[in-house]
Design a protein around this motif. Structure first.
Motif, PDB file in Angstrom:
ATOM      1  N   UNK A   1     -23.069  22.797  28.725  1.00  0.00           N
ATOM      2  CA  UNK A   1     -23.680  21.732  27.885  1.00  0.00           C
ATOM      3  C   UNK A   1     -22.731  20.664  27.566  1.00  0.00           C
ATOM      4  N   UNK A   2     -21.483  20.877  27.225  1.00  0.00           N
ATOM      5  CA  UNK A   2     -20.580  19.930  26.777  1.00  0.00           C
ATOM      6  C   UNK A   2     -20.137  19.044  28.025  1.00  0.00           C
ATOM      7  N   UNK A   3     -20.144  19.377  29.309  1.00  0.00           N
ATOM      8  CA  UNK A   3     -19.955  18.724  30.501  1.00  0.00           C
ATOM      9  C   UNK A   3     -20.957  17.917  30.846  1.00  0.00           C
ATOM     10  N   UNK A   4     -22.159  18.583  30.678  1.00  0.00           N
ATOM     11  CA  UNK A   4     -23.565  17.626  30.753  1.00  0.00           C
ATOM     12  C   UNK A   4     -23.457  16.460  29.727  1.00  0.00           C
ATOM     13  N   UNK A   5     -22.973  16.737  28.580  1.00  0.00           N
ATOM     14  CA  UNK A   5     -23.070  15.549  27.449  1.00  0.00           C
ATOM     15  C   UNK A   5     -22.395  14.456  27.945  1.00  0.00           C
ATOM     16  N   UNK A   6     -21.177  15.089  28.576  1.00  0.00           N
ATOM     17  CA  UNK A   6     -20.170  14.021  28.947  1.00  0.00           C
ATOM     18  C   UNK A   6     -20.520  13.199  30.189  1.00  0.00           C
ATOM     19  N   UNK A   7     -21.266  13.730  31.087  1.00  0.00           N
ATOM     20  CA  UNK A   7     -21.922  13.029  32.263  1.00  0.00           C
ATOM     21  C   UNK A   7     -23.094  12.171  31.824  1.00  0.00           C
ATOM     22  N   UNK A   8     -23.721  12.461  30.797  1.00  0.00           N
ATOM     23  CA  UNK A   8     -24.989  11.489  30.388  1.00  0.00           C
ATOM     24  C   UNK A   8     -24.144  10.248  29.654  1.00  0.00           C
ATOM     25  N   UNK A   9     -22.967  10.241  29.025  1.00  0.00           N
ATOM     26  CA  UNK A   9     -22.313   9.376  28.420  1.00  0.00           C
ATOM     27  C   UNK A   9     -21.964   8.042  29.161  1.00  0.00           C
ATOM     28  N   UNK A  10     -21.543   7.118  28.565  1.00  0.00           N
ATOM     29  CA  UNK A  10     -21.036   5.784  29.302  1.00  0.00           C
ATOM     30  C   UNK A  10     -20.051   5.896  30.099  1.00  0.00           C
ATOM     31  N   UNK A  11     -19.097   7.167  30.087  1.00  0.00           N
ATOM     32  CA  UNK A  11     -18.281   7.341  31.043  1.00  0.00           C
ATOM     33  C   UNK A  11     -18.706   7.583  32.478  1.00  0.00           C
ATOM     34  N   UNK A  12     -19.945   8.038  32.714  1.00  0.00           N
ATOM     35  CA  UNK A  12     -20.662   8.435  33.806  1.00  0.00           C
ATOM     36  C   UNK A  12     -21.792   7.837  33.940  1.00  0.00           C
ATOM     37  N   UNK A  13     -22.894   8.513  33.971  1.00  0.00           N
ATOM     38  CA  UNK A  13     -24.388   7.925  34.217  1.00  0.00           C
ATOM     39  C   UNK A  13     -25.098   7.034  33.129  1.00  0.00           C
ATOM     40  N   UNK A  14     -24.508   6.974  31.932  1.00  0.00           N
ATOM     41  CA  UNK A  14     -24.836   6.128  30.754  1.00  0.00           C
ATOM     42  C   UNK A  14     -26.422   6.282  30.699  1.00  0.00           C
TER      43      UNK A  14
ATOM     44  N   UNK B   1     -37.740   9.139  42.546  1.00  0.00           N
ATOM     45  CA  UNK B   1     -37.180   8.740  41.368  1.00  0.00           C
ATOM     46  C   UNK B   1     -36.534   9.919  40.431  1.00  0.00           C
ATOM     47  N   UNK B   2     -35.424   9.592  39.869  1.00  0.00           N
ATOM     48  CA  UNK B   2     -34.635  10.797  39.490  1.00  0.00           C
ATOM     49  C   UNK B   2     -34.472  10.670  37.648  1.00  0.00           C
ATOM     50  N   UNK B   3     -34.814  11.419  37.076  1.00  0.00           N
ATOM     51  CA  UNK B   3     -34.491  11.114  35.460  1.00  0.00           C
ATOM     52  C   UNK B   3     -32.868  11.639  35.282  1.00  0.00           C
ATOM     53  N   UNK B   4     -32.085  10.598  35.063  1.00  0.00           N
ATOM     54  CA  UNK B   4     -30.574  11.048  35.068  1.00  0.00           C
ATOM     55  C   UNK B   4     -30.302  11.701  33.627  1.00  0.00           C
ATOM     56  N   UNK B   5     -30.998  11.822  32.747  1.00  0.00           N
ATOM     57  CA  UNK B   5     -30.825  12.454  31.689  1.00  0.00           C
ATOM     58  C   UNK B   5     -31.460  14.050  31.902  1.00  0.00           C
ATOM     59  N   UNK B   6     -31.798  14.285  33.075  1.00  0.00           N
ATOM     60  CA  UNK B   6     -32.030  15.662  33.137  1.00  0.00           C
ATOM     61  C   UNK B   6     -30.820  16.403  34.096  1.00  0.00           C
TER      62      UNK B   6
END
Length: 196
Positions: free
Chosen positions: A83-96, A72-77
């Motif tokens: 930092x800016x790219x990670x925030x985009x990856x956490x958004x609804x555009x990617x991992x949501x 099990x993997x925590x996608x928020x991690x």
């Protein structure tokens, strides 16, 4: 009476190996890495990893094909060191991550694939979608005792997925042709385990 005792001893002797050679291991997150790489701008790979993950591996050394794994993997991690790219990856555009906080892998089949190598087929659930993937697993190390008495083993596994298969479709076209983010994702799991 001796025959009965001998029969019981034989039955026990046949049953014991199945237990003796089966062991349960927990993935040590401090000494493991779940990483990935994807093509950026069609010219180079960007790498990242997931810092938080848990997992259990059941290893049957008598019949390795009866082994099992769950991760099990925590996608928020997610961490790509930007930092800016990670925030985009956490958004609804990617991992949501607000909607899909975890991704999981549950093995369904383990098959031998050459000398001490394995192919582990299982269900990967990501972004609310479950697809079957195959992990190419390198030989599992022998047991090793650390200075604190823990018994450890380790291995490396890799697979490739198409992110579009999991609904991760965000992209931008380039003036020179191609796209901003590649579709093929290479996933590498560097795993160290501790015997329970």
């Amino acid at each position: 009476m001796k025959k009965i005792i001998a029969s019981i001893a034989t039955i026990v002797g046949l049953a014991l190996p199945a237990f003796a050679f089966a062991s349960t291991w927990t993935i040590d997150p401090d000494h493991s890495n779940i990483g990935f790489k994807v093509k950026h701008l069609m010219v180079a790979n960007v790498k990242g990893s997931f810092e938080k993950h848990t997992g259990t591996v059941e290893i049957n050394d008598k019949d390795i094909t009866k082994s099992k794994v769950e991760v099990s993997i925590d996608t928020n991690s997610i961490n790509t060191n930007v930092q800016k790219r990670d925030e985009h990856l956490r958004s609804a555009d990617f991992f949501d991550v607000a909607k899909y906080p975890t991704m999981t892998f549950v093995s369904k089949n383990v098959a031998k694939a050459g000398k001490d190598r394995l192919k582990v087929t299982g269900d990967l659930t990501l972004h609310g979608v479950t697809r079957q993937v195959v992990l190419d697993v390198e030989p599992i190390s022998k047991e090793s005792k650390d200075p604190w008495g823990n018994i450890r083993r380790g291995t490396t596994a890799t697979t490739k997925i198409d992110r579009k298969d999991f609904g991760l479709t965000w992209n931008k076209g380039l003036e020179t042709g191609g796209v901003l983010v590649g579709d093929e994702i290479t996933i590498t799991l560097e795993i160290e385990m501790i015997r329970k």
